[in-house]
Design a protein around this motif. Structure first.
Motif, mmCIF file in Angstrom:
data_model
loop_
_atom_site.group_PDB
_atom_site.id
_atom_site.type_symbol
_atom_site.label_atom_id
_atom_site.label_comp_id
_atom_site.label_asym_id
_atom_site.label_seq_id
_atom_site.Cartn_x
_atom_site.Cartn_y
_atom_site.Cartn_z
ATOM 1 N N LEU A 280 0.844 -1.201 0.000
ATOM 2 C CA LEU A 280 0.000 0.000 0.000
ATOM 3 C C LEU A 280 0.876 1.246 0.000
ATOM 4 C CD1 LEU A 280 -2.452 -1.224 2.767
ATOM 5 C CD2 LEU A 280 -3.030 -0.934 0.346
ATOM 6 N N LYS A 281 0.332 2.327 -0.553
ATOM 7 C CA LYS A 281 1.031 3.607 -0.539
ATOM 8 C C LYS A 281 0.042 4.711 -0.177
ATOM 9 C CE LYS A 281 0.727 4.011 -5.587
ATOM 10 N NZ LYS A 281 -0.332 3.035 -5.717
ATOM 11 N N ALA A 282 0.497 5.926 -0.127
ATOM 12 C CA ALA A 282 -0.344 7.054 0.278
ATOM 13 C C ALA A 282 -1.633 7.089 -0.539
ATOM 14 C CB ALA A 282 0.418 8.366 0.106
ATOM 15 N N GLY A 283 -2.763 7.217 0.151
ATOM 16 C CA GLY A 283 -4.058 7.337 -0.501
ATOM 17 C C GLY A 283 -4.720 6.030 -0.883
ATOM 18 N N ASP A 284 -3.982 4.917 -0.824
ATOM 19 C CA ASP A 284 -4.562 3.614 -1.191
ATOM 20 C C ASP A 284 -5.618 3.187 -0.185
ATOM 21 O OD1 ASP A 284 -3.019 3.308 -3.462
ATOM 22 O OD2 ASP A 284 -1.657 1.828 -2.578
ATOM 23 N N ALA A 285 -6.565 2.395 -0.682
ATOM 24 C CA ALA A 285 -7.594 1.805 0.180
ATOM 25 C C ALA A 285 -7.600 0.295 -0.034
ATOM 26 C CB ALA A 285 -8.966 2.387 -0.141
ATOM 27 N N VAL A 286 -7.972 -0.421 1.018
ATOM 28 C CA VAL A 286 -8.110 -1.873 0.946
ATOM 29 C C VAL A 286 -9.345 -2.265 1.757
ATOM 30 C CG1 VAL A 286 -6.505 -2.235 2.878
ATOM 31 C CG2 VAL A 286 -6.976 -4.122 1.306
ATOM 32 N N MET A 287 -10.117 -3.195 1.215
ATOM 33 C CA MET A 287 -11.255 -3.736 1.962
ATOM 34 C C MET A 287 -10.841 -5.090 2.507
ATOM 35 S SD MET A 287 -15.072 -4.946 0.801
ATOM 36 C CE MET A 287 -15.658 -3.313 0.393
ATOM 37 N N ASP B 69 -2.198 9.047 5.943
ATOM 38 C CA ASP B 69 -0.952 9.754 6.216
ATOM 39 C C ASP B 69 0.179 8.777 5.909
ATOM 40 O OD1 ASP B 69 0.786 11.791 7.174
ATOM 41 O OD2 ASP B 69 0.880 10.820 9.130
ATOM 42 N N TYR B 70 1.209 9.257 5.213
ATOM 43 C CA TYR B 70 2.284 8.379 4.730
ATOM 44 C C TYR B 70 3.589 9.148 4.849
ATOM 45 C CZ TYR B 70 4.603 5.214 1.354
ATOM 46 O OH TYR B 70 5.425 4.315 0.728
ATOM 47 N N ARG B 71 4.440 8.745 5.808
ATOM 48 C CA ARG B 71 5.710 9.431 6.048
ATOM 49 C C ARG B 71 6.834 8.400 6.082
ATOM 50 N NH1 ARG B 71 5.082 10.116 10.987
ATOM 51 N NH2 ARG B 71 2.997 9.346 11.153
ATOM 52 N N PRO C 177 -17.332 -1.705 10.521
ATOM 53 C CA PRO C 177 -18.094 -1.946 11.743
ATOM 54 C C PRO C 177 -17.910 -0.904 12.839
ATOM 55 C CG PRO C 177 -16.157 -3.328 11.726
ATOM 56 C CD PRO C 177 -16.202 -2.618 10.399
ATOM 57 N N PHE C 178 -16.887 -0.072 12.746
ATOM 58 C CA PHE C 178 -16.597 0.867 13.827
ATOM 59 C C PHE C 178 -17.223 2.225 13.554
ATOM 60 C CE2 PHE C 178 -13.164 -2.223 13.873
ATOM 61 C CZ PHE C 178 -13.201 -2.638 15.190
ATOM 62 N N GLY C 179 -17.551 2.927 14.631
ATOM 63 C CA GLY C 179 -17.966 4.312 14.485
ATOM 64 C C GLY C 179 -16.785 5.150 14.022
ATOM 65 N N ARG C 180 -15.598 4.780 14.520
ATOM 66 C CA ARG C 180 -14.339 5.435 14.129
ATOM 67 C C ARG C 180 -13.214 4.434 14.315
ATOM 68 N NH1 ARG C 180 -10.011 8.601 16.560
ATOM 69 N NH2 ARG C 180 -9.394 10.244 15.131
ATOM 70 N N TRP C 181 -12.250 4.462 13.387
ATOM 71 C CA TRP C 181 -11.030 3.654 13.477
ATOM 72 C C TRP C 181 -9.896 4.507 12.951
ATOM 73 C CZ3 TRP C 181 -9.525 -1.014 15.360
ATOM 74 C CH2 TRP C 181 -8.291 -1.499 14.940
ATOM 75 N N HIS C 182 -8.925 4.788 13.815
ATOM 76 C CA HIS C 182 -7.760 5.608 13.467
ATOM 77 C C HIS C 182 -6.550 4.886 14.029
ATOM 78 C CE1 HIS C 182 -5.662 9.503 12.738
ATOM 79 N NE2 HIS C 182 -4.911 9.069 13.731
ATOM 80 N N HIS C 183 -5.694 4.346 13.138
ATOM 81 C CA HIS C 183 -4.561 3.517 13.554
ATOM 82 C C HIS C 183 -3.276 4.170 13.061
ATOM 83 C CE1 HIS C 183 -2.637 -0.802 13.534
ATOM 84 N NE2 HIS C 183 -1.928 0.067 14.228
ATOM 85 N N GLU C 184 -2.513 4.697 14.005
ATOM 86 C CA GLU C 184 -1.249 5.338 13.680
ATOM 87 C C GLU C 184 -0.105 4.366 13.955
ATOM 88 O OE1 GLU C 184 1.451 9.200 14.930
ATOM 89 O OE2 GLU C 184 -0.660 9.136 15.505
ATOM 90 N N HIS C 185 0.758 4.192 12.958
ATOM 91 C CA HIS C 185 1.936 3.323 13.043
ATOM 92 C C HIS C 185 3.165 4.235 13.006
ATOM 93 C CE1 HIS C 185 -0.499 -0.162 11.387
ATOM 94 N NE2 HIS C 185 -1.174 0.865 10.913
ATOM 95 N N THR C 186 4.089 4.079 13.958
ATOM 96 C CA THR C 186 5.341 4.836 13.900
ATOM 97 C C THR C 186 6.522 3.883 14.047
ATOM 98 O OG1 THR C 186 5.283 5.341 16.267
ATOM 99 C CG2 THR C 186 4.342 6.989 14.777
#
Length: 168
Positions: free
Chosen positions: A47-54, A72-74, A87-96
């Motif tokens: 995957l790269k910036a802007g990509d989506a996967v189901m 976000d892609y850094r 299924p989630f109301g919100r899902w935000h997963h930050e990887h560093t």
């Protein structure tokens, strides 16, 4: 809002860990217990910036579908995936990813996940008592798989985990 924070030491440089974490095929391999697989968007490769996967999987004996986008892609420092639908109301997963100060050929990988469940106060209760511990174990298991795979002997025919040049 429930939050999951995990830190994993990986015996590989940040570029390699970053690339492996964005590899759809490695993700699928790491999630075998829930039969997770990519069924839409980018279904293999990196995957790269802007990509989506189901993603489609079975959790709690039920089929789940969730589409995430790389918002976000850094490279090689981090990326964020966020739920577009699912299924989630919100899902935000930050990887560093940071170099381990004690070992320059190793990486400290950190996951911070903020999520909410639908259904108001019932959803908040379910998220805190059931989903948070379940998801923490799931992500920890995936991270252990990733760390073991990257620390193992190199597979000469598999170049997926080799650092790639920066993308523009």
């Amino acid at each position: 809002m429930p939050r999951i924070e995990l830190t994993t030491d990986v015996q590989a440089v940040p570029e390699t860990v970053f690339d492996a974490c964005l590899d759809v095929d490695m993700h699928t391999e790491s999630m075998g217990a829930s039969a997770e697989r990519a069924v839409g968007g980018v279904t293999s490769g990196r995957l790269k910036a802007g990509d989506a996967v189901m993603w489609e999987a079975r959790h709690f004996g039920l089929p789940w579908r969730m589409t995430v986008r790389i918002s976000d892609y850094r490279r090689p420092h981090g990326f964020t995936d966020e739920q577009v639908s699912g299924p989630f109301g919100r899902w935000h997963h930050e990887h560093t990813f940071t170099k381990n100060p004690a070992n320059s050929s190793a990486t400290v990988m950190r996951d911070v996940i903020d999520f909410t469940a639908p259904m108001g106060s019932v959803g908040r209760l379910v998220a805190s008592l059931i989903l948070r511990p379940y998801l923490q174990r799931l992500v920890a298991r995936r991270n252990a798989y990733l760390a073991a795979t990257l620390a193992g002997p190199p597979r000469p025919t598999d170049q997926r985990w080799q650092p790639q040049p920066p993308s523009e």
